[in-house]
Enzyme design. Structure first.
Site, mmCIF file in Angstrom:
data_model
loop_
_atom_site.group_PDB
_atom_site.id
_atom_site.type_symbol
_atom_site.label_atom_id
_atom_site.label_comp_id
_atom_site.label_asym_id
_atom_site.label_seq_id
_atom_site.Cartn_x
_atom_site.Cartn_y
_atom_site.Cartn_z
ATOM 1 N N CYS A 45 15.711 -37.937 13.215
ATOM 2 C CA CYS A 45 15.132 -39.223 13.616
ATOM 3 C C CYS A 45 15.401 -40.236 12.515
ATOM 4 O O CYS A 45 15.299 -39.926 11.326
ATOM 5 C CB CYS A 45 13.633 -39.075 13.832
ATOM 6 S SG CYS A 45 12.845 -40.618 14.355
ATOM 7 N N CYS B 38 2.592 -31.096 15.641
ATOM 8 C CA CYS B 38 3.139 -32.456 15.572
ATOM 9 C C CYS B 38 3.646 -32.740 14.169
ATOM 10 O O CYS B 38 2.939 -32.524 13.192
ATOM 11 C CB CYS B 38 2.053 -33.489 15.828
ATOM 12 S SG CYS B 38 1.415 -33.469 17.468
ATOM 13 N N CYS C 256 6.941 -29.666 24.957
ATOM 14 C CA CYS C 256 7.201 -30.816 24.084
ATOM 15 C C CYS C 256 8.692 -30.782 23.748
ATOM 16 O O CYS C 256 9.175 -29.818 23.154
ATOM 17 C CB CYS C 256 6.327 -30.614 22.843
ATOM 18 S SG CYS C 256 6.592 -31.802 21.570
ATOM 19 N N GLU D 80 14.529 -28.366 18.342
ATOM 20 C CA GLU D 80 13.383 -27.520 18.652
ATOM 21 C C GLU D 80 12.610 -28.080 19.844
ATOM 22 O O GLU D 80 12.554 -29.293 20.045
ATOM 23 C CB GLU D 80 12.453 -27.435 17.438
ATOM 24 C CG GLU D 80 13.077 -26.652 16.300
ATOM 25 C CD GLU D 80 12.184 -26.553 15.072
ATOM 26 O OE1 GLU D 80 12.314 -25.563 14.345
ATOM 27 O OE2 GLU D 80 11.363 -27.454 14.836
ATOM 28 N N CYS E 262 9.219 -41.988 9.194
ATOM 29 C CA CYS E 262 7.766 -42.071 8.950
ATOM 30 C C CYS E 262 7.438 -41.093 7.821
ATOM 31 O O CYS E 262 7.940 -39.961 7.817
ATOM 32 C CB CYS E 262 6.992 -41.708 10.208
ATOM 33 S SG CYS E 262 7.441 -42.745 11.613
ATOM 34 N N CYS F 292 6.107 -37.357 8.537
ATOM 35 C CA CYS F 292 6.737 -36.536 9.576
ATOM 36 C C CYS F 292 7.973 -35.818 9.054
ATOM 37 O O CYS F 292 8.853 -36.432 8.449
ATOM 38 C CB CYS F 292 7.115 -37.429 10.757
ATOM 39 S SG CYS F 292 8.080 -36.596 12.016
HETATM 40 N N1 SAH Z 1 9.123 -40.409 17.653
HETATM 41 C C1 SAH Z 1 8.121 -40.413 18.629
HETATM 42 C C2 SAH Z 1 8.002 -39.079 19.292
HETATM 43 C C3 SAH Z 1 7.665 -37.931 18.349
HETATM 44 S S1 SAH Z 1 6.024 -37.583 18.611
HETATM 45 C C4 SAH Z 1 6.808 -40.868 18.041
HETATM 46 O O1 SAH Z 1 6.711 -40.955 16.830
HETATM 47 O O2 SAH Z 1 5.897 -41.160 18.822
HETATM 48 C C5 SAH Z 1 5.501 -36.980 17.168
HETATM 49 C C6 SAH Z 1 4.019 -37.253 17.070
HETATM 50 O O3 SAH Z 1 3.545 -36.477 15.994
HETATM 51 C C7 SAH Z 1 3.725 -38.698 16.740
HETATM 52 O O4 SAH Z 1 2.581 -39.155 17.406
HETATM 53 C C8 SAH Z 1 3.458 -38.676 15.255
HETATM 54 O O5 SAH Z 1 2.592 -39.724 14.873
HETATM 55 C C9 SAH Z 1 2.849 -37.301 15.090
HETATM 56 N N2 SAH Z 1 3.064 -36.728 13.763
HETATM 57 C C10 SAH Z 1 4.178 -36.840 13.009
HETATM 58 N N3 SAH Z 1 4.006 -36.179 11.839
HETATM 59 C C11 SAH Z 1 2.759 -35.638 11.877
HETATM 60 C C12 SAH Z 1 2.013 -34.820 10.984
HETATM 61 N N4 SAH Z 1 2.518 -34.415 9.808
HETATM 62 N N5 SAH Z 1 0.781 -34.442 11.350
HETATM 63 C C13 SAH Z 1 0.269 -34.810 12.552
HETATM 64 N N6 SAH Z 1 0.935 -35.550 13.437
HETATM 65 C C14 SAH Z 1 2.168 -35.969 13.104
HETATM 66 FE FE1 SF4 Z 2 10.585 -40.159 14.090
HETATM 67 FE FE2 SF4 Z 2 8.661 -38.521 13.276
HETATM 68 FE FE3 SF4 Z 2 8.343 -41.148 13.064
HETATM 69 FE FE4 SF4 Z 2 8.311 -40.013 15.496
HETATM 70 S S1 SF4 Z 2 6.823 -39.687 13.856
HETATM 71 S S2 SF4 Z 2 9.396 -41.869 14.871
HETATM 72 S S3 SF4 Z 2 9.798 -38.357 15.171
HETATM 73 S S4 SF4 Z 2 9.893 -39.919 11.991
#
Ligand code: SAH
Ligand code: SF4
Length: 366
Positions: free
Chosen positions: A114, A357, A107, A91, A118, A121
């Site tokens: 991934c 995000c 974006c 996406e 986390c 996410c």
């Molecule tokens: N993997 C990289 C790039 C992905 S960016 C990284 O983690 O930086 C994705 C962004 O969305 C990150 O800053 C992460 O902290 C944020 N994010 C992930 N899950 C989220 C959620 N449920 N609500 C708000 N932000 C989220």
């Molecule tokens: Fe991967 Fe989501 Fe963590 Fe970014 S925030 S490193 S995309 S699991």
């Protein structure tokens, strides 16, 4: 077998054209067609002689991501689902500039899924399926530009101050900023991402100041990015202020704890007027206290930074995680601001279509 020109770097494309006995300016013409005019076939390349177009059709090909679906949010955000050649999906999200006008941020994804897992996410829930190749990263931009050339963004009424800005950005294209904040951890796919960055800059004409790579904190990757010549912006998803909390929501912290991560950020070379962006997803009762805000101030002391506070976006599943109350977010921001930090609360764009995000998971039920 035919050579896919999109899979070649600028240098490799020059070599390929040389093998066809072509002069260097032909390479530039082809780059222009592929990367700036979004050509889908050699027939589109109207300023190439017919003989060359025929020869290219015989010896080369041009892959294109397949746009499987598109959804539009009520705030104007667009989410694209692309199908890759092997049937996997990714996406990308196009976010119109808040000031109005036709500029926007794209974006993009760097991996299918991934590996970092986390807890907050959705992409992390998928696990890692595979790395994207540079051309699959770039093609998200080309496909979005092609889409925009046929479907200009609907401009909202412009404030007088925004008019000048719009005039400036509309000279190139609707996409003015690229952020690697879609699916995947870009620094875990360093070589392909850095090849994609070179092409964004050299072939597509994006300014390195308008490209941001976001990482969950892969320290060796940050160091590699620091030492190469690409000089794009760095964003770090910090999300907690103690190792205990960070490790509980971001397993990467066990390998690269805060001390190492912050040191890598401190050592990251920044040109004048540039800052590292720290993303901080605020989760109710986990990392949203005033103590956290004060600890964040201490952690970032001496680093040229700006902080994006992102209230947790719901994952529409059974996770117990919730966003804090608005007052909690404002109180957190207030501490940071009073201590002299730049802290912006990021209103989530596209949440109604799961484009915000952390909500990307490339499901076919877009
Ligand atoms: N993997 C990289 C790039 C992905 S960016 C990284 O983690 O930086 C994705 C962004 O969305 C990150 O800053 C992460 O902290 C944020 N994010 C992930 N899950 C989220 C959620 N449920 N609500 C708000 N932000 C989220
Ligand atoms: Fe991967 Fe989501 Fe963590 Fe970014 S925030 S490193 S995309 S699991």
């Amino acid at each position: 077998m035919k050579t896919d020109l999109k899979q070649l770097s600028k240098q490799q494309l020059s070599l390929f054209m040389e093998t066809l006995g072509q002069r260097p300016y032909r390479t530039n013409q082809i780059i222009n067609w592929i990367y700036r005019k979004q050509a889908v076939s050699f027939d589109d390349m109207s300023d190439l002689p017919g003989g060359l177009r025929d020869e290219l059709a015989r010896t080369a090909s041009l892959s294109n991501l397949r746009l499987a679906r598109k959804r539009t949010s009520k705030d104007g955000t667009l989410k694209f689902l692309f199908t890759l050649n092997d049937g996997e999906s990714i996406e990308s999200v196009l976010i119109p500039n808040r000031k109005g006008g036709d500029s926007s941020t794209l974006c993009i994804s760097s991996q299918v899924g991934c590996a970092m897992r986390c807890s907050f996410c959705m992409t992390g829930r998928m696990g890692l399926k595979r790395n994207l190749k540079a051309f699959e990263i770039i093609d998200q931009v080309i496909a979005a530009e092609r889409f925009l050339s046929h479907n200009p963004l609907i401009s909202r009424p412009l404030a007088p101050a925004a008019v000048k800005d719009t005039h400036h950005t509309s000279q190139k294209s609707g996409i003015t900023n690229i952020v690697f904040m879609g699916m995947g951890e870009p620094l875990n796919n360093f070589n392909e991402v850095s090849d994609a960055l070179s092409r964004l800059i050299d072939c597509m004409g994006f300014s390195r100041r308008r490209i941001t790579v976001s990482t969950s904190g892969i320290v060796p990757g940050i160091q590699k990015l620091a030492s190469n010549t690409l000089r794009v912006n760095l964003a770090v998803s910090l999300n907690a202020t103690t190792d205990e909390t960070r490790s509980s929501i971001m397993p990467v912290n066990k390998k690269y704890p805060l001390k190492k991560l912050i040191k890598a950020c401190r050592d990251f070379p920044l040109s004048p007027n540039r800052r590292i962006t720290f993303e901080y997803v605020m989760i109710k009762g986990i990392n949203d206290s005033v103590h956290d805000a004060h600890r964040l101030v201490s952690l970032l002391r001496g680093i040229k930074s700006k902080i994006n506070l992102i209230p947790f976006n719901s994952l529409h599943d059974d996770t117990p995680l919730r966003p804090p109350a608005e007052g909690t977010v404002l109180a957190f921001q207030d501490v940071l601001r009073k201590c002299g930090l730049t802290a912006i609360i990021r209103k989530s764009m596209g949440a109604d279509i799961s484009a915000a995000c952390g909500q990307l998971k490339a499901s076919c039920q877009l």
